[in-house]
Design a protein around this motif. Structure first.
Motif, PDB file in Angstrom:
ATOM      1  N   THR A  45      64.667  40.665  42.549  1.00  0.00           N
ATOM      2  CA  THR A  45      63.690  41.740  42.422  1.00  0.00           C
ATOM      3  C   THR A  45      63.931  42.518  41.130  1.00  0.00           C
ATOM      4  OG1 THR A  45      63.698  41.974  44.832  1.00  0.00           O
ATOM      5  CG2 THR A  45      62.647  43.731  43.563  1.00  0.00           C
TER       6      THR A  45
ATOM      7  N   THR B  57      68.419  39.564  45.444  1.00  0.00           N
ATOM      8  CA  THR B  57      67.088  39.450  46.056  1.00  0.00           C
ATOM      9  C   THR B  57      66.034  38.927  45.095  1.00  0.00           C
ATOM     10  OG1 THR B  57      66.559  41.754  45.495  1.00  0.00           O
ATOM     11  CG2 THR B  57      67.618  41.332  47.632  1.00  0.00           C
TER      12      THR B  57
ATOM     13  N   GLN C 293      58.888  40.055  41.856  1.00  0.00           N
ATOM     14  CA  GLN C 293      59.688  39.466  42.933  1.00  0.00           C
ATOM     15  C   GLN C 293      59.611  37.948  42.865  1.00  0.00           C
ATOM     16  OE1 GLN C 293      61.650  41.054  45.507  1.00  0.00           O
ATOM     17  NE2 GLN C 293      62.327  38.924  45.499  1.00  0.00           N
TER      18      GLN C 293
ATOM     19  N   PHE D  32      60.448  34.261  44.831  1.00  0.00           N
ATOM     20  CA  PHE D  32      60.594  33.694  46.165  1.00  0.00           C
ATOM     21  C   PHE D  32      60.811  32.184  46.045  1.00  0.00           C
ATOM     22  CE2 PHE D  32      57.557  37.212  46.432  1.00  0.00           C
ATOM     23  CZ  PHE D  32      58.097  38.000  47.437  1.00  0.00           C
TER      24      PHE D  32
END
Length: 797
Positions: free
Chosen positions: A552, A550, A602, A604
């Motif tokens: 993260t 992810t 995080q 993206f």
């Protein structure tokens, strides 16, 4: 004919080498202590790989070169990364190199430990953050809140002072009282000026002559003469860095020389009488055995804000690196600064009907007067820093480091009869001192996932304060000293292929005081019993976990900090009407703090967007407070107050293309001090009060766009209002004002011209408009510059 002679010499040298025989070179390539299969290993003679040897490592990470001619070689290992989560952090491949000598019929064996290298192909030597005086740690493994300001970022914004570069760091509140050369301060995460430690190449820099013993008096003198990057750790760090690292740590990193001769000369001019010149030169041998760098800068404002605010700063620094053996590095560094600035009379209240028990909304010319010109008040500040360090790797698992730093500071203030007000007098005062710091530490890496560091540090600090008047009636001097011995240790551990990172450390510092000396034989503290101050114990722990699927990363950090009482707080005095008045308290304990922060990062959009959020909380107990009376019947310092600061920081970095970069941050801070016994403050705001100079809200943006050789950079700083005190020259009381926040926008643009037939030589033209929208704001009642512009030219080779 010259070509023929050259060919003959080459043939002769080749024949001599062949006659000397050959040898064998074998070795092993590792990363994090584990063998690397399929790494490409190259061997270049005298650093030249064009006609060298090349092979690949086997399943055990081993390689061999046979029938190698006698001589000096550079061996380099290279391995492409396929792990997506490492690439996410800017890593492209792993690389390592070292220099070896091959003798006749000899067999050499070496070990290469691969390190991460960035996308551009340059070894990311400083893309690690210093997490102790002994140990560095890759950025992706850091479980604390870290920011780095690269040299490229500083050039894009045309910064030339450290405080300029730091003002957009989340959680950092940068203040400067009246323009270049004036007092500057860093308030990290709602704390005080003295709660941020400043390092130069990983070694503490502070002023022993400062009232609070920190680096604040010289922050405005730290111009960017030769700086490769600035590393910022937010949060408690005293177990790693020692005193003052309560709310944050700023490490100024200087560049080491690379192979060849390189240099840069730049000049800039602009409003307020600005003139700046900077020159850098470096030379490194091809095999990286020796390197030397030098930097010089001169920055001057001939006018300043009121036309007579002259300020000048001269910086000189040099660095020498020598590798007598492949595993030994010796380094020496020198930093010099000499600065002069004209000081103004501080802000004053205005009006006779000021409300004594409420916060006053500041209005210039209505209820307060900003700083006023004082033509004969001058301050000269000088510092010298000398560093010597040695590092030797006994093996790939055990490294021993040691360094010594000598630091000398002096600040001299001269004030005459001119200037506003009814209390002008001729007086000269000086503050300064020396700090000698010696450190030795060892790093042991038994496995690729465990690193232990332990060390010892000795520090000797001396303080001096002098004052004089033309008639010599109020001349005096004070001298004092203290020493400390420190033991510290740290453990770094990683699990699950580096996804889980743990770090823990502790520090114990023992203090001893020397008997102070005064110009008067019957001075203060003469009969005061001296005992060694309490020992400072600090601990630190942090953890992070990265989820590759992810993108993260979770992190948490818990640590306590401390600040050693300054020698002024222990033995400070002033001399008035023939008598000493003591202000210090020899029995002060170190200030102690507890800090907690937790956050998440995080990634993206294929790693083009990185978002971060952090909650922080800091409590300082035994905060040193200046109280009205003591046992001597005069004001003194006590461990009395408690300081609380909490809030959160958020940031987002967007890189939609390779030429566009946008960084934005927002910080909320709630900071207050409790248990005040100062009547003025208690009457105004009760037992709890907001910390002065700290806005609740701060927002920053830094955006850079490149189009071929052209670039433009914009940075924005916006804050909410904040509280600050102003003293009345009529009533001698302190009133609390609310000042409006900052709304500053700076814009920088430039173009780089490559020079034909000059190899890598370039000419760079750049210009900056500061405070584009001409927003007027005040720092503690001191004026700041309105719209202002400067242009510059730089030649590099």
């Amino acid at each position: 004919m010259r070509v023929l002679i050259l060919l003959v010499l080459i043939a002769a040298s080749e024949g001599a080498v062949l006659a000397q025989g050959s040898g064998t070179l074998s070795g092993r390539v590792r990363h994090d202590g584990k063998p690397v299969q399929g790494a490409t290993v190259s061997l270049g003679k005298n650093g030249n790989f064009a006609h060298g040897h090349q092979t690949q490592t086997d399943s055990r990470g081993e390689f061999t070169f046979s029938n190698i001619e006698v001589g000096s070689y550079t061996v380099k290992a290279f391995f492409n990364l396929s792990d997506r989560w490492l690439q996410r952090l800017g890593k492209a491949y792993l690389e390592a190199q070292l220099v070896v000598s091959i003798g006749e019929s000899s067999t050499q064996s070496v070990e290469l430990e691969l390190e991460a290298t960035d996308i551009s192909g340059e070894i990311r030597i400083r893309e690690t953050v210093v997490v102790s005086a002994a140990q560095t740690q890759p950025l992706e493994q850091v479980s604390k809140t870290v920011n780095t300001i690269t040299g490229q970022e500083m050039r894009d914004r045309a910064d030339f002072t450290l405080v300029d570069s730091l003002r957009t760091i989340p959680g950092f509140r940068i203040q400067q009282l009246g323009g270049f050369g004036r007092t500057a301060s860093i308030k990290s995460r709602g704390l005080r000026n003295q709660d941020t430690a400043v390092l130069i190449d990983g070694i503490r820099f502070r002023d022993p002559g400062s009232i609070t013993g920190d680096a604040t008096p010289f922050l405005s003198d730290l111009t960017l003469t030769s700086v490769s990057r600035v590393e910022v750790l937010r949060g408690a760090g005293s177990s790693l860095y020692g005193t003052n690292a309560v709310g944050g740590t700023v490490d100024i990193q200087t560049p080491a020389a690379v192979s060849g001769l390189h240099g840069q000369v730049s000049a800039a001019a602009g409003g307020l009488g600005l003139g700046r010149f900077r020159a850098n030169l470096s030379y490194g041998t091809d095999e990286n055995k020796f390197g030397i760098t030098g930097g010089f800068s001169r920055t001057a404002y001939t006018k300043g804000l009121d036309g007579q605010d002259n300020a000048g700063n001269t910086n000189l620094q040099t660095r020498i690196d020598y590798n007598p053996l492949s595993r030994t590095n010796i380094s020496g560094r020198i930093f010099l600064s000499d600065a002069d600035v004209r000081l103004n009379v501080g802000p004053d209240t205005l009006g006779s009907d000021l409300p004594p028990s409420t916060v006053i909304d500041a209005h210039e010319g209505v209820n307060f007067i900003p700083d006023r010109n004082d033509p004969d008040s001058i301050q000269n500040s000088r510092f010298f820093v000398g560093q010597f360090s040695v590092k030797h790797a006994f093996s790939s698992k055990f490294v021993l480091n040691g360094y010594h730093q000598g630091l000398v500071t002096k600040r001299r203030n001269v004030d005459g009869l001119l200037g506003p007000g009814d209390f002008q007098s001729e007086f000269t005062s000086s503050f300064g001192g020396t700090i000698q710091t010696s450190n030795v530490h060892a790093t042991w890496t038994p496995t690729g996932s465990n690193t232990f560091t332990g060390g010892y540090e000795f520090e000797s600090e001396h303080f001096r304060n002098e004052g004089s008047t033309p008639n010599a009636t109020d001349n005096f001097w004070t001298r004092a000293g203290q020493r400390s011995n420190t033991l510290y240790a740290q453990h770094l551990a990683s699990f699950f292929d580096g996804r889980l990172q743990l770090a823990g450390g502790g520090r114990v510092q023992f203090f001893s005081l020397g008997r102070p000396e005064f110009s008067e034989t019957d001075g203060p503290y003469t009969n005061f019993p001296l005992s060694d101050p309490p020992t400072a114990y600090t601990f630190d722990g942090s953890a992070s976990y990265f989820i590759p699927r992810t993108g993260t990363k979770f992190r948490v950090h818990l640590g306590n900090g401390y600040r050693v009482p300054s020698l002024y707080e222990r033995f400070g005095t002033f001399f008035f009407f023939g008598s000493f008045f003591p202000q210090g308290n020899p029995g002060l304990e170190p200030e102690r703090s507890l800090g907690i922060d937790a956050g998440v990062e995080q990634y993206f959009a294929d790693d083009k967007v990185k978002a971060s959020a952090t909650y922080f909380y800091t409590r300082i107990k035994d905060e040193i407070t200046y109280l009205p009376t003591d046992d001597f019947g005069a004001p003194a310092y006590y461990n009395f107050d408690r300081h609380f600061s909490r809030g959160f920081e958020t940031s987002i970095e967007i890189k939609p293309t390779n030429t566009t970069n946008v960084f934005a941050s927002y910080t909320f801070t709630n900071s207050d001090v409790r248990n005040f016994s100062r009547p003025t403050i208690t009457t105004l705001l009760g037992t709890d009060t907001k910390v002065f100079g700290i806005p609740d809200h701060q927002f920053t943006v830094v955006a850079t766009q490149r189009i071929d050789r052209f670039w433009v950079s914009l940075d924005l700083l916006a804050t909410s209002s904040y509280l600050a005190p102003i003293f009345s020259s009529e009533t001698f009381a302190r009133y609390i004002y609310r000042f409006g926040g900052n709304r500053r926008v700076d814009l920088t643009a430039g173009y780089t011209f490559p020079l034909k037939n000059k190899g890598s030589s370039t000419v760079r033209v750049f210009g900056t408009i500061e405070n584009v929208f001409d927003h007027q704001y005040f720092e503690y009642g001191f004026r700041t510059a309105g719209r202002n512009a400067r242009v510059g030219l730089s030649f590099g080779f």
